[in-house]
Design a protein around this motif. Structure first.
Motif, PDB file in Angstrom:
ATOM      1  N   LYS A 205      29.409  33.296  -0.074  1.00  0.00           N
ATOM      2  CA  LYS A 205      29.326  32.485  -1.296  1.00  0.00           C
ATOM      3  C   LYS A 205      29.177  31.016  -0.928  1.00  0.00           C
ATOM      4  N   SER A 206      28.109  30.727  -0.240  1.00  0.00           N
ATOM      5  CA  SER A 206      27.894  29.379   0.291  1.00  0.00           C
ATOM      6  C   SER A 206      27.583  28.370  -0.821  1.00  0.00           C
ATOM      7  N   ARG A 207      28.365  27.295  -0.840  1.00  0.00           N
ATOM      8  CA  ARG A 207      28.118  26.221  -1.814  1.00  0.00           C
ATOM      9  C   ARG A 207      26.863  25.434  -1.432  1.00  0.00           C
ATOM     10  N   THR A 208      26.618  25.353  -0.132  1.00  0.00           N
ATOM     11  CA  THR A 208      25.415  24.651   0.339  1.00  0.00           C
ATOM     12  C   THR A 208      24.168  25.388  -0.146  1.00  0.00           C
ATOM     13  N   LEU A 209      24.226  26.714  -0.080  1.00  0.00           N
ATOM     14  CA  LEU A 209      23.090  27.520  -0.548  1.00  0.00           C
ATOM     15  C   LEU A 209      22.882  27.329  -2.052  1.00  0.00           C
TER      16      LEU A 209
ATOM     17  N   PRO B 170      25.737  23.919   6.108  1.00  0.00           N
ATOM     18  CA  PRO B 170      27.088  23.407   5.836  1.00  0.00           C
ATOM     19  C   PRO B 170      27.516  22.398   6.913  1.00  0.00           C
ATOM     20  N   TYR B 171      28.415  21.530   6.534  1.00  0.00           N
ATOM     21  CA  TYR B 171      28.925  20.509   7.471  1.00  0.00           C
ATOM     22  C   TYR B 171      29.981  21.167   8.356  1.00  0.00           C
ATOM     23  N   TRP B 172      29.619  21.424   9.583  1.00  0.00           N
ATOM     24  CA  TRP B 172      30.523  22.077  10.527  1.00  0.00           C
ATOM     25  C   TRP B 172      30.768  21.139  11.705  1.00  0.00           C
TER      26      TRP B 172
ATOM     27  N   LEU C  58      35.137  19.602  -0.869  1.00  0.00           N
ATOM     28  CA  LEU C  58      35.196  20.891  -1.562  1.00  0.00           C
ATOM     29  C   LEU C  58      36.405  21.740  -1.169  1.00  0.00           C
ATOM     30  N   ASP C  59      37.009  21.437  -0.021  1.00  0.00           N
ATOM     31  CA  ASP C  59      38.168  22.238   0.406  1.00  0.00           C
ATOM     32  C   ASP C  59      39.497  21.504   0.203  1.00  0.00           C
ATOM     33  N   ILE C  60      39.454  20.412  -0.530  1.00  0.00           N
ATOM     34  CA  ILE C  60      40.691  19.666  -0.783  1.00  0.00           C
ATOM     35  C   ILE C  60      41.449  20.369  -1.924  1.00  0.00           C
TER      36      ILE C  60
HETATM   37  C1  LIG Z   1      33.365  26.318  11.512  1.00  0.00           C
HETATM   38  C2  LIG Z   1      33.641  25.305  10.414  1.00  0.00           C
HETATM   39  C3  LIG Z   1      33.675  23.954  10.707  1.00  0.00           C
HETATM   40  C4  LIG Z   1      33.919  23.012   9.701  1.00  0.00           C
HETATM   41  N1  LIG Z   1      33.963  21.691  10.027  1.00  0.00           N
HETATM   42  C5  LIG Z   1      34.192  20.777   9.065  1.00  0.00           C
HETATM   43  C6  LIG Z   1      34.256  19.386   9.368  1.00  0.00           C
HETATM   44  O1  LIG Z   1      34.065  18.950  10.506  1.00  0.00           O
HETATM   45  N2  LIG Z   1      34.507  18.516   8.371  1.00  0.00           N
HETATM   46  C7  LIG Z   1      34.696  18.928   7.062  1.00  0.00           C
HETATM   47  O2  LIG Z   1      34.871  18.100   6.169  1.00  0.00           O
HETATM   48  N3  LIG Z   1      34.634  20.252   6.743  1.00  0.00           N
HETATM   49  C8  LIG Z   1      34.395  21.176   7.708  1.00  0.00           C
HETATM   50  N4  LIG Z   1      34.340  22.509   7.386  1.00  0.00           N
HETATM   51  C9  LIG Z   1      34.427  22.924   5.963  1.00  0.00           C
HETATM   52  C10 LIG Z   1      33.020  23.106   5.378  1.00  0.00           C
HETATM   53  O3  LIG Z   1      32.234  21.958   5.584  1.00  0.00           O
HETATM   54  C11 LIG Z   1      33.041  23.385   3.887  1.00  0.00           C
HETATM   55  O4  LIG Z   1      33.869  24.469   3.561  1.00  0.00           O
HETATM   56  C12 LIG Z   1      31.624  23.628   3.366  1.00  0.00           C
HETATM   57  O5  LIG Z   1      31.573  23.485   1.975  1.00  0.00           O
HETATM   58  C13 LIG Z   1      31.142  25.009   3.764  1.00  0.00           C
HETATM   59  O6  LIG Z   1      29.872  25.210   3.215  1.00  0.00           O
HETATM   60  P1  LIG Z   1      29.451  26.607   2.546  1.00  0.00           P
HETATM   61  O7  LIG Z   1      30.249  26.780   1.282  1.00  0.00           O
HETATM   62  O8  LIG Z   1      27.992  26.416   2.313  1.00  0.00           O
HETATM   63  O9  LIG Z   1      29.734  27.659   3.562  1.00  0.00           O
HETATM   64  C14 LIG Z   1      34.114  23.448   8.371  1.00  0.00           C
HETATM   65  C15 LIG Z   1      34.077  24.820   8.074  1.00  0.00           C
HETATM   66  C16 LIG Z   1      33.833  25.742   9.075  1.00  0.00           C
HETATM   67  C17 LIG Z   1      33.793  27.230   8.734  1.00  0.00           C
END
Ligand SMILES: Cc1cc2nc3c(=O)[nH]c(=O)nc-3n(C[C@H](O)[C@H](O)[C@H](O)COP(=O)(O)O)c2cc1C
Length: 186
Positions: A14-18, A84-86, A164-166
Motif C-alpha cells: 500500500k505504497s503512498r508514493t505509488l 519512497p524515501y529510504w 507520514l509516519d509521525i
Molecule cells: C528501509 C526504510 C528506510 C526508511 N528510511 C527513512 C528515512 O531515512 N527517513 C524518513 O523520513 N523515513 C524513512 N522511511 C520511512 C518511509 O520514507 C515512509 O514510510 C514512506 O512513506 C514509505 O513510502 P511508501 O508508502 O511508498 O512505501 C524508511 C522506510 C523504510 C522501509
C-alpha cells in the motif's frame, strides 16, 4: 503519441508514493510503459557484466538485451520516477536500474570529454514520500544531477509528502495537499 516511462521503485503493497505517482500519471497524456523494479531481475554490474558491456559499447553494438533499460529510457518523452524515501535516498534497486540506464552511446555520449545527453525526454518527474522530514534530499538530488548533467533532461520536477509516519499525522490530508500541488503543476 507521447511515450511516458514510469519507473516504479515502490516496494510496499500500500505504497503512498505509488498513490501520488498514479495521480501524476493520470494528469499526463500518452502511452504509459511501466518498469516495476520489484518484478525485474536487475543486478548490479560485476566484473564479467561490465567487461561484456564495455566490449559491446566499443563495437557500437547495442543489440544485447542488457541495453533494454537504457534504450527505453532514452526513447521516452516523459519519465516519471516513484521512489519512497529510504535511508535519506531511495531503495537500492533504483540505483541498480539507473546504473543500467547510464550507457555511453545510448543515454549520453562524450564530446570533447564532456558528457552530452542523448535522451529524448523533455521532463522528468520524481515523486517520493517520507516517514519524517526530508532534510537531506540525496535521492532526488542524485537523480536530478544524472538527468541534467548526463542525460540532458533539464526540466526536472519534484513532488514529496513528508511526515507520514509521525504519530497522529493525517496521512490522507498530507497526500491530498500534494495531489493538489500535482494538479496545479502538471
Ligand atoms: C528501509 C526504510 C528506510 C526508511 N528510511 C527513512 C528515512 O531515512 N527517513 C524518513 O523520513 N523515513 C524513512 N522511511 C520511512 C518511509 O520514507 C515512509 O514510510 C514512506 O512513506 C514509505 O513510502 P511508501 O508508502 O511508498 O512505501 C524508511 C522506510 C523504510 C522501509
Amino acid at each position: 503519441m507521447e511515450k511516458i516511462l514510469f519507473v516504479n521503485a515502490c516496494v510496499r503493497e500500500k505504497s503512498r508514493t505509488l498513490e501520488l505517482a498514479k495521480c501524476v500519471l493520470e494528469k499526463l497524456k500518452g502511452e504509459i510503459c511501466e518498469v516495476d523494479l520489484s518484478r525485474e531481475d536487475i543486478k548490479p554490474l560485476n566484473n564479467k557484466m561490465l567487461s561484456l558491456r564495455e566490449e559491446y559499447i566499443s563495437e557500437n553494438d547495442f543489440s544485447d538485451s542488457m541495453f533494454r533499460y537504457a534504450k527505453e529510457f532514452a526513447a521516452a518523452d516523459t519519465i516519471v520516477i516513484a521512489a519512497p524515501y529510504w535511508d535519506l535516498a531511495f531503495p537500492a534497486i533504483l540505483k541498480t536500474y539507473l546504473e543500467q540506464t547510464a550507457v555511453c552511446g545510448i543515454t549520453f555520449r562524450y564530446k570533447g570529454g564532456v558528457p552530452q545527453g542523448l535522451c529524448c525526454a523533455k521532463r522528468l518527474i520524481y515523486v517520493t514520500t517520507a516517514g519524517g522530514m526530508i532534510y537531506d534530499n540525496l535521492g532526488f538530488e542524485y537523480v536530478k544531477a544524472l538527468a541534467q548533467k548526463l542525460f540532458g533532461i533539464d526540466n526536472v520536477l519534484f513532488f514529496k509528502a513528508e511526515n507520514l509516519d509521525i504519530n497522529g499525522c493525517d496521512v490522507a490530508e498530507i497526500l491530498d495537499l500534494v495531489k493538489q500541488e500535482i494538479s496545479e503543476q502538471i
